[in-house]
Design a protein around this motif. Structure first.
Motif, PDB file in Angstrom:
ATOM      1  N   CYS A  95     -61.499 -79.740  -6.774  1.00 14.16           N
ATOM      2  CA  CYS A  95     -62.333 -78.678  -6.201  1.00 14.16           C
ATOM      3  C   CYS A  95     -63.582 -78.502  -7.061  1.00 14.16           C
ATOM      4  O   CYS A  95     -64.697 -78.394  -6.551  1.00 14.16           O
ATOM      5  CB  CYS A  95     -61.583 -77.344  -6.183  1.00 14.16           C
ATOM      6  N   ALA A  96     -63.377 -78.449  -8.361  1.00 13.34           N
ATOM      7  CA  ALA A  96     -64.491 -78.248  -9.291  1.00 13.34           C
ATOM      8  C   ALA A  96     -65.505 -79.374  -9.173  1.00 13.34           C
ATOM      9  O   ALA A  96     -66.712 -79.142  -9.166  1.00 13.34           O
ATOM     10  CB  ALA A  96     -63.961 -78.151 -10.720  1.00 13.34           C
TER      11      ALA A  96
ATOM     12  N   CYS B 250     -58.498 -76.482  -8.587  1.00 10.27           N
ATOM     13  CA  CYS B 250     -58.125 -77.739  -9.221  1.00 10.27           C
ATOM     14  C   CYS B 250     -59.374 -78.506  -9.653  1.00 10.27           C
ATOM     15  O   CYS B 250     -60.480 -78.201  -9.209  1.00 10.27           O
ATOM     16  CB  CYS B 250     -57.310 -78.583  -8.254  1.00 10.27           C
ATOM     17  N   PRO B 251     -59.199 -79.517 -10.503  1.00  4.60           N
ATOM     18  CA  PRO B 251     -60.342 -80.316 -10.942  1.00  4.60           C
ATOM     19  C   PRO B 251     -61.088 -80.992  -9.782  1.00  4.60           C
ATOM     20  O   PRO B 251     -62.303 -81.134  -9.839  1.00  4.60           O
ATOM     21  CB  PRO B 251     -59.715 -81.353 -11.875  1.00  4.60           C
TER      22      PRO B 251
ATOM     23  N   LEU C  14     -61.563 -71.892  -6.220  1.00  9.39           N
ATOM     24  CA  LEU C  14     -61.543 -72.967  -7.221  1.00  9.39           C
ATOM     25  C   LEU C  14     -60.141 -73.057  -7.801  1.00  9.39           C
ATOM     26  O   LEU C  14     -59.721 -72.179  -8.550  1.00  9.39           O
ATOM     27  CB  LEU C  14     -62.542 -72.681  -8.341  1.00  9.39           C
TER      28      LEU C  14
ATOM     29  N   GLY D  70     -63.033 -69.108 -12.561  1.00  6.32           N
ATOM     30  CA  GLY D  70     -63.454 -69.177 -11.165  1.00  6.32           C
ATOM     31  C   GLY D  70     -64.955 -69.078 -11.002  1.00  6.32           C
ATOM     32  O   GLY D  70     -65.448 -68.410 -10.097  1.00  6.32           O
TER      33      GLY D  70
ATOM     34  N   ILE E  48     -68.415 -76.099 -14.637  1.00  6.31           N
ATOM     35  CA  ILE E  48     -67.427 -75.352 -13.861  1.00  6.31           C
ATOM     36  C   ILE E  48     -66.349 -74.835 -14.816  1.00  6.31           C
ATOM     37  O   ILE E  48     -65.800 -75.599 -15.604  1.00  6.31           O
ATOM     38  CB  ILE E  48     -66.774 -76.244 -12.779  1.00  6.31           C
ATOM     39  N   GLU E  49     -66.077 -73.538 -14.732  1.00  7.99           N
ATOM     40  CA  GLU E  49     -65.020 -72.920 -15.526  1.00  7.99           C
ATOM     41  C   GLU E  49     -63.897 -72.525 -14.563  1.00  7.99           C
ATOM     42  O   GLU E  49     -63.937 -71.458 -13.952  1.00  7.99           O
ATOM     43  CB  GLU E  49     -65.579 -71.722 -16.288  1.00  7.99           C
ATOM     44  N   LEU E  50     -62.929 -73.428 -14.426  1.00  8.03           N
ATOM     45  CA  LEU E  50     -61.847 -73.236 -13.446  1.00  8.03           C
ATOM     46  C   LEU E  50     -61.096 -71.938 -13.651  1.00  8.03           C
ATOM     47  O   LEU E  50     -60.868 -71.200 -12.685  1.00  8.03           O
ATOM     48  CB  LEU E  50     -60.854 -74.404 -13.526  1.00  8.03           C
ATOM     49  N   GLU E  51     -60.686 -71.652 -14.881  1.00  3.10           N
ATOM     50  CA  GLU E  51     -59.876 -70.455 -15.125  1.00  3.10           C
ATOM     51  C   GLU E  51     -60.638 -69.182 -14.793  1.00  3.10           C
ATOM     52  O   GLU E  51     -60.050 -68.207 -14.332  1.00  3.10           O
ATOM     53  CB  GLU E  51     -59.381 -70.432 -16.564  1.00  3.10           C
TER      54      GLU E  51
END
Length: 78
Positions: free
Chosen positions: A18-19, A15-16, A13, A42, A37-40
């Motif tokens: 991808c999310a 980028c936005p 994960l 993962g 989705i929590e990108l940071e």
């Protein structure tokens, strides 16, 4: 009453976009009420409808269908 909540650790994960792809695929799983989705971190946080469960196998398949690898899966207390 809310259904169970799960966290799914996902490799890749970045980028936005991808999310969004992962979120879209997870929302197609039967019984899923909400996906965050929590990108940071993962990870995806998945809320199920009352009375519905999510298995690790179903989560893994959805993550793989979205083009990612599942690294972890657990049910969490709300």
């Amino acid at each position: 009453m809310a259904g169970p909540r799960y966290t799914v650790q996902v490799d890749g994960l970045a980028c936005p976009f991808c999310a969004y792809g992962l979120e879209k695929r997870l929302r197609q799983v039967e019984g899923v009420k909400d996906v965050r989705i929590e990108l940071e971190a993962g990870q995806a946080v998945i809320d199920m409808a009352d009375g519905k469960e999510l298995s690790a196998d179903v989560a893994r398949q959805a993550v793989e269908d979205a083009g990612f690898a599942m690294r972890g899966f657990k049910q969490v207390q709300q």
